[in-house]
Design a protein around this motif. Structure first.
Motif, mmCIF file in Angstrom:
data_model
loop_
_atom_site.group_PDB
_atom_site.id
_atom_site.type_symbol
_atom_site.label_atom_id
_atom_site.label_comp_id
_atom_site.label_asym_id
_atom_site.label_seq_id
_atom_site.Cartn_x
_atom_site.Cartn_y
_atom_site.Cartn_z
ATOM 1 N N VAL A 197 32.865 44.559 21.399
ATOM 2 C CA VAL A 197 31.943 43.490 21.042
ATOM 3 C C VAL A 197 32.490 42.155 21.525
ATOM 4 C CG1 VAL A 197 30.924 42.235 19.104
ATOM 5 C CG2 VAL A 197 30.957 44.726 19.075
ATOM 6 N N SER A 198 33.750 41.924 21.243
ATOM 7 C CA SER A 198 34.378 40.664 21.643
ATOM 8 C C SER A 198 34.356 40.488 23.160
ATOM 9 C CB SER A 198 35.818 40.623 21.119
ATOM 10 O OG SER A 198 36.475 39.476 21.586
ATOM 11 N N ALA A 199 34.674 41.551 23.890
ATOM 12 C CA ALA A 199 34.710 41.458 25.354
ATOM 13 C C ALA A 199 33.328 41.167 25.931
ATOM 14 C CB ALA A 199 35.267 42.754 25.938
ATOM 15 N N VAL A 200 32.293 41.785 25.387
ATOM 16 C CA VAL A 200 30.934 41.552 25.885
ATOM 17 C C VAL A 200 30.501 40.120 25.589
ATOM 18 C CG1 VAL A 200 28.514 42.248 25.675
ATOM 19 C CG2 VAL A 200 30.308 43.989 25.739
ATOM 20 N N CYS A 201 30.832 39.613 24.415
ATOM 21 C CA CYS A 201 30.500 38.223 24.072
ATOM 22 C C CYS A 201 31.251 37.243 24.964
ATOM 23 C CB CYS A 201 30.797 37.955 22.597
ATOM 24 S SG CYS A 201 29.679 38.812 21.469
ATOM 25 N N LYS A 202 32.527 37.511 25.220
ATOM 26 C CA LYS A 202 33.318 36.638 26.107
ATOM 27 C C LYS A 202 32.736 36.637 27.517
ATOM 28 C CE LYS A 202 37.720 36.950 23.703
ATOM 29 N NZ LYS A 202 39.086 37.484 23.718
ATOM 30 N N LEU A 203 32.334 37.804 27.990
ATOM 31 C CA LEU A 203 31.732 37.893 29.324
ATOM 32 C C LEU A 203 30.441 37.080 29.384
ATOM 33 C CD1 LEU A 203 31.600 39.039 32.190
ATOM 34 C CD2 LEU A 203 30.465 41.064 31.222
ATOM 35 N N ALA A 204 29.593 37.205 28.372
ATOM 36 C CA ALA A 204 28.340 36.447 28.342
ATOM 37 C C ALA A 204 28.612 34.954 28.337
ATOM 38 C CB ALA A 204 27.515 36.845 27.122
ATOM 39 N N LYS A 205 29.567 34.518 27.544
ATOM 40 C CA LYS A 205 29.899 33.089 27.491
ATOM 41 C C LYS A 205 30.469 32.596 28.813
ATOM 42 C CE LYS A 205 30.276 33.086 22.534
ATOM 43 N NZ LYS A 205 31.093 33.016 21.355
ATOM 44 N N HIS A 206 31.249 33.436 29.478
ATOM 45 C CA HIS A 206 31.780 33.087 30.800
ATOM 46 C C HIS A 206 30.640 32.892 31.799
ATOM 47 C CE1 HIS A 206 34.202 33.164 34.449
ATOM 48 N NE2 HIS A 206 33.402 34.130 34.893
ATOM 49 N N VAL A 207 29.676 33.815 31.800
ATOM 50 C CA VAL A 207 28.529 33.721 32.717
ATOM 51 C C VAL A 207 27.684 32.490 32.377
ATOM 52 C CG1 VAL A 207 26.404 34.876 33.447
ATOM 53 C CG2 VAL A 207 28.509 36.191 33.219
ATOM 54 N N GLN A 208 27.485 32.228 31.093
ATOM 55 C CA GLN A 208 26.734 31.034 30.679
ATOM 56 C C GLN A 208 27.389 29.776 31.256
ATOM 57 O OE1 GLN A 208 27.034 31.333 26.443
ATOM 58 N NE2 GLN A 208 25.286 32.702 26.247
ATOM 59 N N LYS A 209 28.682 29.680 31.092
ATOM 60 C CA LYS A 209 29.410 28.487 31.544
ATOM 61 C C LYS A 209 29.422 28.385 33.068
ATOM 62 C CE LYS A 209 33.809 26.117 31.121
ATOM 63 N NZ LYS A 209 35.150 26.131 30.541
ATOM 64 N N LYS A 210 29.757 29.487 33.745
ATOM 65 C CA LYS A 210 29.887 29.477 35.199
ATOM 66 C C LYS A 210 28.569 29.114 35.896
ATOM 67 C CE LYS A 210 31.459 32.100 39.149
ATOM 68 N NZ LYS A 210 32.232 33.234 39.618
ATOM 69 N N TYR A 211 27.450 29.584 35.347
ATOM 70 C CA TYR A 211 26.161 29.368 36.000
ATOM 71 C C TYR A 211 25.264 28.390 35.242
ATOM 72 C CZ TYR A 211 27.637 33.298 38.817
ATOM 73 O OH TYR A 211 28.343 34.116 39.656
ATOM 74 N N SER A 212 25.829 27.649 34.315
ATOM 75 C CA SER A 212 25.097 26.661 33.522
ATOM 76 C C SER A 212 23.840 27.269 32.878
ATOM 77 C CB SER A 212 24.711 25.452 34.384
ATOM 78 O OG SER A 212 25.866 24.847 34.909
ATOM 79 N N LEU A 213 24.029 28.385 32.213
ATOM 80 C CA LEU A 213 22.922 29.076 31.556
ATOM 81 C C LEU A 213 22.869 28.717 30.079
ATOM 82 C CD1 LEU A 213 23.404 32.588 33.199
ATOM 83 C CD2 LEU A 213 21.757 30.812 33.823
ATOM 84 N N SER A 214 21.714 28.857 29.507
ATOM 85 C CA SER A 214 21.480 28.518 28.113
ATOM 86 C C SER A 214 22.187 29.476 27.165
ATOM 87 C CB SER A 214 19.979 28.542 27.818
ATOM 88 O OG SER A 214 19.751 28.452 26.432
#
Length: 178
Positions: free
Chosen positions: A1-18
């Motif tokens: 769970v933690s790894a999937v959330c970290k990945l999502a947050k990384h993608v949000q930040k890297k691509y300026s996603l909501s």
């Protein structure tokens, strides 16, 4: 769970996603992951769409849904890999998982849904001897829904022969855009 959330947050930040419009969908084991994430205490994903996924019995038995969680399940009744009727004896060797209607009822209960709309949709290919029964459970106060699509006689698939699956998933997710 933690790894999937970290990945999502990384993608949000890297691509300026909501961060407010982050959803999770998956098929088969990816659908199982949607159930796990919905039953965890995470706050990264705002809604989930499982296709042919299952709620594994240990999650059903041991994990409480902490807050209402929008959830869509699309599942075929002829699926022999992720059975509509579950596999409480682990006969197939994938692990013990509950029947799809019971998995949905846990989310319906956690969301305090008090309304249900039932609709039957003809499938795109009449030769398939199938129909899609859409059950939409809602809580008018929180607007947190559980949508369950029962695809009669459908196997383990993405359901593209039965409906425009991407459009159905987006129709659900778009209800939760901020």
């Amino acid at each position: 769970v933690s790894a999937v959330c970290k990945l999502a947050k990384h993608v949000q930040k890297k691509y300026s996603l909501s961060a407010d419009n982050t959803f999770l969908t998956g098929m088969s084991n990816g659908g199982d992951l949607c159930y796990l994430m919905a039953h965890s205490k995470q706050t990264t994903f705002k809604a989930f769409a499982s296709l042919a996924g299952q709620l594994m019995y240990p999650f059903y038995e041991n994990m409480k849904i902490e807050h209402p969680v929008p959830f869509l399940e699309i599942h075929g009744t002829a699926d022999v890999l992720s059975r509509w009727t579950g596999d409480m004896k682990n006969a197939d060797g994938w692990g013990i998982y509950v029947p799809v209607p019971i998995a949905a009822s846990k989310i319906i209960s956690a969301n305090h849904c008090t309304e249900m709309k039932l609709d039957t949709m003809a499938v795109a290919n009449a030769e398939l001897n199938s129909r899609v029964i859409k059950m939409k459970f809602s809580n008018p106060d929180t607007k947190t829904d559980m949508w369950l699509y029962k695809v009669e006689n459908a196997p383990h698939c993405w359901f593209e022969k039965y409906m425009n699956t991407g459009e159905e998933v987006w129709s659900f997710f778009s209800c939760y855009l901020h």
